[in-house]
Design an enzyme around this catalytic site. Structure first.
Site, PDB file in Angstrom:
ATOM      1  N   PRO A   2     -43.433  74.077  12.968  1.00  0.00           N
ATOM      2  CA  PRO A   2     -43.382  74.625  14.302  1.00  0.00           C
ATOM      3  C   PRO A   2     -43.635  76.122  14.331  1.00  0.00           C
ATOM      4  O   PRO A   2     -43.032  76.884  13.581  1.00  0.00           O
ATOM      5  CB  PRO A   2     -41.944  74.331  14.728  1.00  0.00           C
ATOM      6  CG  PRO A   2     -41.186  74.128  13.466  1.00  0.00           C
ATOM      7  CD  PRO A   2     -42.120  74.147  12.330  1.00  0.00           C
ATOM      8  N   GLU A   3     -44.510  76.513  15.214  1.00  0.00           N
ATOM      9  CA  GLU A   3     -44.704  77.923  15.508  1.00  0.00           C
ATOM     10  C   GLU A   3     -44.076  78.173  16.878  1.00  0.00           C
ATOM     11  O   GLU A   3     -43.414  77.291  17.418  1.00  0.00           O
ATOM     12  CB  GLU A   3     -46.199  78.273  15.477  1.00  0.00           C
ATOM     13  CG  GLU A   3     -46.844  77.874  14.156  1.00  0.00           C
ATOM     14  CD  GLU A   3     -48.334  78.197  14.085  1.00  0.00           C
ATOM     15  OE1 GLU A   3     -48.745  79.222  14.643  1.00  0.00           O
ATOM     16  OE2 GLU A   3     -49.079  77.411  13.477  1.00  0.00           O
ATOM     17  N   HIS A  94     -33.218  61.920   6.022  1.00  0.00           N
ATOM     18  CA  HIS A  94     -33.588  63.297   6.376  1.00  0.00           C
ATOM     19  C   HIS A  94     -32.938  63.772   7.656  1.00  0.00           C
ATOM     20  O   HIS A  94     -33.279  64.815   8.184  1.00  0.00           O
ATOM     21  CB  HIS A  94     -35.105  63.421   6.484  1.00  0.00           C
ATOM     22  CG  HIS A  94     -35.820  62.981   5.244  1.00  0.00           C
ATOM     23  ND1 HIS A  94     -35.527  63.479   3.990  1.00  0.00           N
ATOM     24  CD2 HIS A  94     -36.798  62.083   5.056  1.00  0.00           C
ATOM     25  CE1 HIS A  94     -36.305  62.896   3.090  1.00  0.00           C
ATOM     26  NE2 HIS A  94     -37.081  62.036   3.704  1.00  0.00           N
ATOM     27  N   ARG A 113     -38.508  68.221   4.434  1.00  0.00           N
ATOM     28  CA  ARG A 113     -38.747  69.193   3.354  1.00  0.00           C
ATOM     29  C   ARG A 113     -37.588  70.167   3.166  1.00  0.00           C
ATOM     30  O   ARG A 113     -37.556  70.904   2.194  1.00  0.00           O
ATOM     31  CB  ARG A 113     -40.052  69.944   3.622  1.00  0.00           C
ATOM     32  CG  ARG A 113     -41.252  69.032   3.504  1.00  0.00           C
ATOM     33  CD  ARG A 113     -42.538  69.745   3.849  1.00  0.00           C
ATOM     34  NE  ARG A 113     -42.955  70.665   2.808  1.00  0.00           N
ATOM     35  CZ  ARG A 113     -44.081  71.374   2.868  1.00  0.00           C
ATOM     36  NH1 ARG A 113     -44.877  71.267   3.913  1.00  0.00           N
ATOM     37  NH2 ARG A 113     -44.408  72.178   1.896  1.00  0.00           N
TER      38      ARG A 113
END
Length: 281
Positions: A2-3, A94, A113
């Site tokens: 995400p930006e 996750h 991640r």
DNA sequence: ACGAGAACCTGTTTGC
DNA sequence: TGCAAACAGGTTCTCG
């Protein structure tokens, strides 16, 4: 992942479910994200009412009624999903954190991640928090002008692309939107950062603002795992001029791709850069 | 002081 | 088909 536009989209999606609501339960299943989750996170938040959900750069800031601020970064693969009352499936491997509100809504933080992070700050001194203190200007603020940007870039000898990824120069840009903004501004990612000033600075600041505005309006870009908090996909990826389009035609150049090679991909500081060598100087 | 590269971690895509 | 390498939206540390 995400930006700025993706984080802003997530903020808009979760704010209505948090603001004015009490956090009934905070479940932490895995503490080892990019850095360990703060001790006593659940105890600090449970029972508190959320008063505001804000964004600074790529950070979500969740403020409570007693001055605590939960700082959340989604890293590369983080997302937050809203699960209605009684609709939260058993957590997967996750799904690291759940925030459950007094309305029974679960906000589930998922991050395969584990490059994301959470921390706690105090409302009174939030600007001094180590994660936030050094951040550059918000590109969607009125105060973000070509002049401001040029000042931040002045004296930098590295490539412009790399400088724009530096969150102390401008806050919130990532690999996608830097590539897209440079394309719109007609500036080469290889250009020395410090050479951008005057009209070029204005052009670049305007391009950054425009691409971010459009991406926010589109709900961000969904490449692999990114989703809005609602589960919907963003659709700005269909508007990419250069990102991920190596070898394809530049939207503005009507020249023969077989001859020019189309969009070029290079690697700068270990990250892919996409640009049109003809239009970007 | 600055910039490039590696490291952090997992999943998916690409190439032989 | 199968396996290994490459690659992915970010940040931060080390090294030259």
């Amino acid at each position: 992942m995400p930006e700025l536009p993706e984080v802003e989209t997530v903020r808009c999606g979760i704010a209505p479910h948090l603001e004015g609501h009490r956090l009934a339960h905070v479940a932490v299943r895995r503490k080892d994200l990019r850095r360990p989750l703060p001790e006593g996170l659940s105890a600090r938040l449970e029972g508190r009412t959320v008063v505001a959900v804000e964004r600074r750069a790529k950070y979500l800031l969740i403020r409570t009624d007693d001055g605590a601020v939960l700082i959340v970064h989604l890293g590369m693969s983080g997302r937050i999903t809203i699960l209605g009352p009684g609709k939260a499936p058993p957590p997967g491997p996750h799904d690291h954190v759940d925030l459950v509100t007094d309305a029974g809504v679960t906000l589930r933080y998922t991050d395969p991640r584990r490059f994301g992070l959470m921390d706690l700050g105090d409302a009174g001194s939030l600007g001094d928090h180590p994660l936030l203190a050094g951040l550059g200007p918000e590109p969607l603020d009125e105060a973000f002008t070509g002049r401001v940007l040029a000042d931040r870039l002045s004296g930098k000898n590295g490539p412009l692309k790399t400088a724009l990824l530096d969150q102390t120069v401008v806050a919130g840009l990532g690999n996608i939107y830097v590539c897209e903004a440079l394309y719109r501004a007609g500036l080469s990612p290889r250009r020395k950062a410090g050479t951008v000033r005057g009209a070029r600075g204005e052009r670049l600041a305007g391009a950054i603002r425009a691409v971010l505005d459009e991406a926010v309006a589109a709900g961000g870009s969904s490449l692999r795992d990114y989703r809005q908090a609602s589960g919907d996909l963003g659709y700005f990826q269909f508007s990419f001029a250069v990102y991920g389009r190596a070898g394809q035609a530049c939207p503005a150049c009507d020249c023969d791709v077989a001859k020019t090679g189309g969009i070029t991909r290079i690697v700068q500081s270990g990250r892919s850069t996409f640009f049109c060598a003809k239009r970007q100087r």
